[in-house]
Design an enzyme around this catalytic site. Structure first.
Site, PDB file in Angstrom:
ATOM      1  N   GLU A  26     -77.574 -37.070  49.575  1.00 36.87           N
ATOM      2  CA  GLU A  26     -78.895 -37.516  49.084  1.00 36.87           C
ATOM      3  C   GLU A  26     -79.906 -36.376  49.185  1.00 36.87           C
ATOM      4  O   GLU A  26     -81.033 -36.558  49.644  1.00 36.87           O
ATOM      5  CB  GLU A  26     -79.383 -38.733  49.894  1.00 36.87           C
ATOM      6  CG  GLU A  26     -78.378 -39.865  49.951  1.00 36.87           C
ATOM      7  CD  GLU A  26     -78.881 -41.121  50.667  1.00 36.87           C
ATOM      8  OE1 GLU A  26     -80.086 -41.229  50.942  1.00 36.87           O
ATOM      9  OE2 GLU A  26     -78.038 -42.003  50.941  1.00 36.87           O
ATOM     10  N   GLU A  54     -76.045 -45.544  57.864  1.00 34.92           N
ATOM     11  CA  GLU A  54     -77.065 -45.496  58.920  1.00 34.92           C
ATOM     12  C   GLU A  54     -76.798 -46.423  60.110  1.00 34.92           C
ATOM     13  O   GLU A  54     -77.667 -47.188  60.523  1.00 34.92           O
ATOM     14  CB  GLU A  54     -78.444 -45.796  58.303  1.00 34.92           C
ATOM     15  CG  GLU A  54     -78.791 -44.856  57.156  1.00 34.92           C
ATOM     16  CD  GLU A  54     -80.152 -45.132  56.506  1.00 34.92           C
ATOM     17  OE1 GLU A  54     -80.779 -46.151  56.849  1.00 34.92           O
ATOM     18  OE2 GLU A  54     -80.581 -44.321  55.677  1.00 34.92           O
TER      19      GLU A  54
HETATM   20  C1  XIL Z   1     -83.940 -45.460  48.493  1.00 37.84           C
HETATM   21  C2  XIL Z   1     -84.220 -45.470  46.987  1.00 37.84           C
HETATM   22  O1  XIL Z   1     -84.304 -44.135  46.540  1.00 37.84           O
HETATM   23  C3  XIL Z   1     -85.506 -46.208  46.703  1.00 37.84           C
HETATM   24  O2  XIL Z   1     -85.681 -46.369  45.302  1.00 37.84           O
HETATM   25  C4  XIL Z   1     -85.491 -47.582  47.381  1.00 37.84           C
HETATM   26  O3  XIL Z   1     -86.750 -48.196  47.211  1.00 37.84           O
HETATM   27  C5  XIL Z   1     -85.174 -47.457  48.855  1.00 37.84           C
HETATM   28  O4  XIL Z   1     -83.949 -46.756  49.018  1.00 37.84           O
HETATM   29  N1  XIL Z   1     -81.312 -43.509  52.428  1.00 37.84           N
HETATM   30  C6  XIL Z   1     -80.415 -44.142  51.592  1.00 37.84           C
HETATM   31  C7  XIL Z   1     -80.829 -44.515  50.217  1.00 37.84           C
HETATM   32  O5  XIL Z   1     -79.230 -44.296  51.957  1.00 37.84           O
HETATM   33  O6  XIL Z   1     -80.203 -45.697  49.773  1.00 37.84           O
HETATM   34  C8  XIL Z   1     -82.338 -44.667  50.108  1.00 37.84           C
HETATM   35  O7  XIL Z   1     -82.666 -44.884  48.729  1.00 37.84           O
HETATM   36  C9  XIL Z   1     -83.030 -43.458  50.672  1.00 37.84           C
HETATM   37  C10 XIL Z   1     -82.700 -43.280  52.131  1.00 37.84           C
END
Ligand code: XIL
Length: 358
Positions: free
Chosen positions: A260, A155
């Site tokens: 994701e 990001e």
């Molecule tokens: C999220 C997790 O799923 C949660 O459990 C945590 O509280 C916050 O992070 N983008 C990403 C991930 O790259 O690492 C994030 O994961 C979701 C958004």
């Protein structure tokens, strides 16, 4: 193609998910494309046995939902903590899965100490680079030969395509991204290295990401893939926006990974909004929405499969609806398994899309 996939989804709306109980997604994937899931501590510790069974049967790749982030692996300057991370990695190795690392450099889930200098001032460039190098060397070095690929930077680009003013960027400058890739490659020359971000279907942001990737390539740094987080909704982004993003990202010559994937069914409501508006499916998901979710998954897999030469990985961000980060006190239904760990119509939709593509 898209119309064809939709009709597949419509046809299977009558098919109970149970009909696909014995099918494993990983056996249906095209050659060169792995399918994975982000796992949590109760899963890699084996405490959640029902989840472990599904993960083991269905997937050939895992990502760490939280355990390999900066804060958990290095809670303080002089302290690393690898107990949980070791168990995550071993979980995947025991099952011959592709183990992904997520992530090394991000503005979030990183201890405040990382960015602090002496006298309460922000840390200077040299201090930040030294901390970054130490962290990457230690974490990547520990799993050398075990972790297949790393999200090196997460990001870094803002919605308008400019560099996000993260504490890393402010303290080091734009070349922090290049430095992170350099350090990661030094720590494990055989590991794949990825850049990971969200909202890549938005042209301005995507252009910024492509510019960043091209800069890394011009510096002759190793980068293997772009992770498109794919935190999507039912209607947005549109399928042709997803497809355009895929084609453009692959235009860099890199592999494209959906790192994701989930489909958020809840509205974006302000804090304190009326519960009926903010949490409309608190007592269950209407069948109509369930079927829309299945069609949506059929459509997005239709795009992935159409571009199977570009897409090398699809990773769900969580196994079941109970595990999803998208609940946050509400009831969301973004994944392929429900809260009782039963496959949903969306699971059947993905199975059918995969079968039709074979
Ligand atoms: C999220 C997790 O799923 C949660 O459990 C945590 O509280 C916050 O992070 N983008 C990403 C991930 O790259 O690492 C994030 O994961 C979701 C958004």
């Amino acid at each position: 193609m898209i119309r064809y996939m939709t009709s597949v989804a419509v046809a299977l709306a009558v098919l109970p998910a149970a009909a696909h109980q014995d099918v494993a997604l990983k056996d249906l994937m095209p050659k060169g494309m792995v399918i994975g899931v982000a796992i949590n501590q109760r899963q890699f510790d084996g405490a959640d046995a029902a989840a472990v069974e599904i993960i083991t049967k269905q997937f050939n790749q895992i990502s760490p939902e939280n355990v390999l982030k900066f804060q958990p692996t290095q809670p303080a300057a002089d302290r690393y903590s690898f107990d949980a991370a070791d168990r995550y990695v071993q979980f995947g190795l025991d099952r011959h899965m592709e183990v992904v690392g997520h992530n090394l450099v991000w503005h979030s889930q990183t201890g405040a100490w990382v960015f602090q200098g002496a006298d309460g001032k922000p840390a200077d460039r040299d201090t930040l680079l030294a901390r970054m190098r130490d962290h990457i060397r230690t974490v990547v070095g520990r799993y050398k030969g075990k972790i297949h690929g790393w999200d090196v930077v997460n990001e870094a680009i803002d919605e308008d395509g400019s560099m996000r003013q993260s504490p890393w960027q402010v303290g080091i400058g734009d070349d922090y991204v290049a430095k992170a890739f350099e350090f990661a490659h030094d720590a494990d020359p055989d590991a794949e290295l990825y850049y990971n971000d969200f909202n890549l279907e938005k042209p301005a942001k995507r252009a910024g990401v492509i510019k960043l990737v091209r800069d890394l390539q011009a510096r002759k740094l190793r980068i293997d893939g772009i992770g498109n987080q794919a935190h999507w909704r039912l209607e947005t982004p549109a399928i042709d926006e997803i497809e355009q993003a895929l084609v453009d990202l692959h235009g860099t010559g890199l592999k494209v990974m959906y790192s994701e994937l989930d489909i958020n069914l809840l509205p974006n409501t302000p804090r304190g909004a009326d519960p009926a508006t903010a949490n409309p499916y608190a007592s269950g998901l209407p069948d109509e929405i369930q079927q829309q979710l299945a069609r949506r998954y059929a459509d997005v897999f239709g795009v992935f499969l159409k571009h199977r030469d570009a897409v090398t990985r699809v990773t769900f961000w969580g196994l079941s609806d109970a595990d999803s980060w998208l609940n946050r006190g509400r009831m969301n239904y973004p994944l392929l398994w429900d809260r009782r760990r039963q496959p949903k119509p969306a699971f059947s939709a993905v199975v059918e899309a995969l079968k039709h593509a074979r």
